[in-house]
Write a protein that holds these residues in place. Sequence first.
Motif, short mmCIF file in Angstrom:
data_model
loop_
_atom_site.label_atom_id
_atom_site.label_comp_id
_atom_site.label_asym_id
_atom_site.label_seq_id
_atom_site.Cartn_x
_atom_site.Cartn_y
_atom_site.Cartn_z
N PHE A 132 5.44 12.60 -1.33
CA PHE A 132 5.26 11.61 -2.65
C PHE A 132 5.24 12.19 -4.30
O PHE A 132 4.75 11.86 -4.95
N SER A 133 4.70 13.29 -4.42
CA SER A 133 3.65 13.76 -5.11
C SER A 133 5.23 14.21 -5.89
O SER A 133 5.64 14.94 -7.29
N LYS A 134 6.86 14.31 -4.88
CA LYS A 134 8.14 14.51 -5.97
C LYS A 134 8.77 13.23 -5.87
O LYS A 134 9.88 13.30 -6.41
N TYR A 135 8.52 12.35 -5.41
CA TYR A 135 8.79 10.70 -5.21
C TYR A 135 8.91 10.29 -7.15
O TYR A 135 8.19 9.88 -7.35
N LYS A 136 10.07 10.09 -7.69
CA LYS A 136 10.15 9.49 -8.73
C LYS A 136 10.28 7.66 -9.11
O LYS A 136 10.04 7.74 -10.43
N GLY A 137 10.22 7.15 -8.10
CA GLY A 137 10.85 5.22 -7.84
C GLY A 137 9.68 4.80 -7.73
O GLY A 137 8.96 5.79 -8.80
N LYS A 138 9.67 3.66 -8.26
CA LYS A 138 8.99 2.37 -8.92
C LYS A 138 7.44 1.70 -7.92
O LYS A 138 6.87 1.05 -8.08
N LEU A 139 8.00 1.87 -6.69
CA LEU A 139 6.89 0.98 -5.52
C LEU A 139 5.76 1.79 -5.69
O LEU A 139 5.95 3.10 -5.65
N ASN A 140 5.03 1.38 -5.15
CA ASN A 140 3.22 1.02 -4.88
C ASN A 140 3.02 1.62 -3.29
O ASN A 140 3.66 1.07 -2.49
N PHE A 141 2.46 2.89 -3.45
CA PHE A 141 2.01 3.28 -1.56
C PHE A 141 1.01 3.60 -1.46
O PHE A 141 0.52 4.35 -2.68
N ASN A 142 0.32 3.00 -0.28
CA ASN A 142 -0.75 3.11 -0.41
C ASN A 142 -1.50 3.90 0.91
O ASN A 142 -0.38 3.97 1.79
N PHE A 143 -2.24 4.56 0.34
CA PHE A 143 -2.40 6.24 1.66
C PHE A 143 -3.51 5.52 2.35
O PHE A 143 -4.85 5.48 1.45
N VAL A 144 -3.84 5.42 3.88
CA VAL A 144 -5.14 5.06 4.37
C VAL A 144 -5.60 6.58 5.71
O VAL A 144 -4.89 6.65 6.41
N PHE A 145 -6.74 7.67 4.88
CA PHE A 145 -6.61 8.59 5.92
C PHE A 145 -7.53 8.06 7.16
O PHE A 145 -8.25 7.67 5.86
N GLU A 146 -7.29 7.74 7.56
CA GLU A 146 -8.86 7.39 9.08
C GLU A 146 -8.71 8.85 10.09
O GLU A 146 -7.75 8.97 10.66
N GLY A 147 -10.20 9.27 10.40
CA GLY A 147 -10.52 10.41 10.88
C GLY A 147 -10.99 9.96 11.50
O GLY A 147 -11.74 11.36 12.24
N GLU A 148 -10.94 9.23 12.34
CA GLU A 148 -11.78 8.45 13.85
C GLU A 148 -10.74 7.85 14.77
O GLU A 148 -11.23 7.45 15.29
N GLU A 149 -9.46 8.33 14.77
CA GLU A 149 -8.78 7.28 15.89
C GLU A 149 -8.99 7.88 16.71
O GLU A 149 -8.58 7.89 17.98
N GLU A 150 -9.27 9.87 17.27
CA GLU A 150 -9.90 10.17 17.96
C GLU A 150 -10.93 9.31 19.63
O GLU A 150 -11.18 9.78 21.00
N ILE A 151 -11.91 8.88 18.68
CA ILE A 151 -12.98 7.98 19.26
C ILE A 151 -13.20 6.57 18.86
O ILE A 151 -14.06 6.25 18.87
N GLY A 152 -12.09 5.76 18.83
CA GLY A 152 -11.93 4.96 19.24
C GLY A 152 -11.38 4.28 17.54
O GLY A 152 -11.36 3.14 17.30
N SER A 153 -11.22 5.11 16.09
CA SER A 153 -11.28 4.00 15.05
C SER A 153 -12.13 3.32 15.28
O SER A 153 -11.66 2.18 14.47
N ILE A 154 -13.86 3.73 15.22
CA ILE A 154 -14.59 2.29 15.20
C ILE A 154 -14.88 1.84 14.17
O ILE A 154 -15.49 0.93 13.83
N HIS A 155 -14.71 2.48 12.97
CA HIS A 155 -14.70 1.58 11.29
C HIS A 155 -13.59 1.36 11.04
O HIS A 155 -13.97 1.19 10.00
N LEU A 156 -12.56 1.58 11.22
CA LEU A 156 -11.13 0.93 10.58
C LEU A 156 -10.90 -0.53 9.65
O LEU A 156 -11.08 -0.81 9.03
N ASN A 157 -11.73 -1.26 11.23
CA ASN A 157 -11.35 -2.39 11.12
C ASN A 157 -12.34 -2.96 10.22
O ASN A 157 -11.64 -3.80 9.07
#
Length: 335
Positions: free
Chosen positions: A20-45
């Motif tokens: 993404f640091s090399k992407y020069k286009g015009k689209l917007n991207f949202n990056f969601v980093f979630e560190g609880e997937e291994e315990i059921g993503s308990i706060h993701l919702n």
Amino acid sequence: MFARGASDNKGTLIARLLAFSKYKGKLNFNFVFEGEEEIGSIHLNEFIQSRKEELSKSSAVIMEGAGLDTKGRPMIVLGVKGLVYVQITVRIGERDVHSSVAPLIKNPVWELIKILNTIYDGEKVKIKGFYEDIEPLSKEVEELLDKIELDVEEYRKSLGVYYLNYKDRKEVVKALYTCPSCNIDGIFAGYIGQGSKTIVPSYAMAKMDFRLVPKQDPEKIYKELEKIVKAMGGEIVEMGLEKPVRTSPNTTVVKAMISSAIKAYSKDPAILPNAAGTQPMGLFYDLGIKEIVSAIGVGTPSSNAHAPNENVRLENFYKAIEHSLYFYQDYESLG
């Protein structure tokens, strides 16, 4: 490169960010980093709901990556099975008692067995309405299943089991990716130590998971399951509900993922209609986002994810960066 998370999932995350640091286009991207997937993503919702207005504007979602298959082909996974995970307990008293009084009291293990047999008969799930909402397989999905390469005997050996329920490749593939399941994860009751101890246990407990396919509703299934357990004197605790998701291969996100994979790897990708397991894709699907895939992973079957010496080949890490950048560009060009 050897490190915890090199394959699952920090390597994939960093590859996408570097691209993404090399992407020069015009689209917007949202990056969601979630560190609880291994315990059921308990706060993701909770997080998604707090950013609902912003995230619901997204046209597609790429979940953490399916990596490369045994032939070095990038995998594109078009969805996941859903999930109902529960704990069922039967209690008959405050403590274990001597088995000399067994004629006078119910044994919670036998009562739990009755409940389990009411839920599943060894071939079919007997929960009311369990099968009625299942979406028939489309021609697109049938074609994807036909293209999945799987050696049944090699797959059996890789699992370390003595036999599979099916011997034919088509049956194995269909069951693995498109059939729901009912599984007992574990059972605990009474005395299980060395030697003998004559008791009637005070309780018996089982953990179960049901893998669901498109159109099955985990909340609806859980409510019917709850009725069965409570009517038979048991207790039930819901430990995880996830909706099944399957994205059409004719969507923009899939087309861009395929074209970018071919550019990066000079070979056709392996496309699965959905994973045999579960990720919290349904939380994004409920926002109205109908194009969700798992792809652009850095790992291989020998990367030892979740195990000692987790690793990725540097070549595959760099290829994932290349694939990500091509995807950003191709997705923009496809509109």
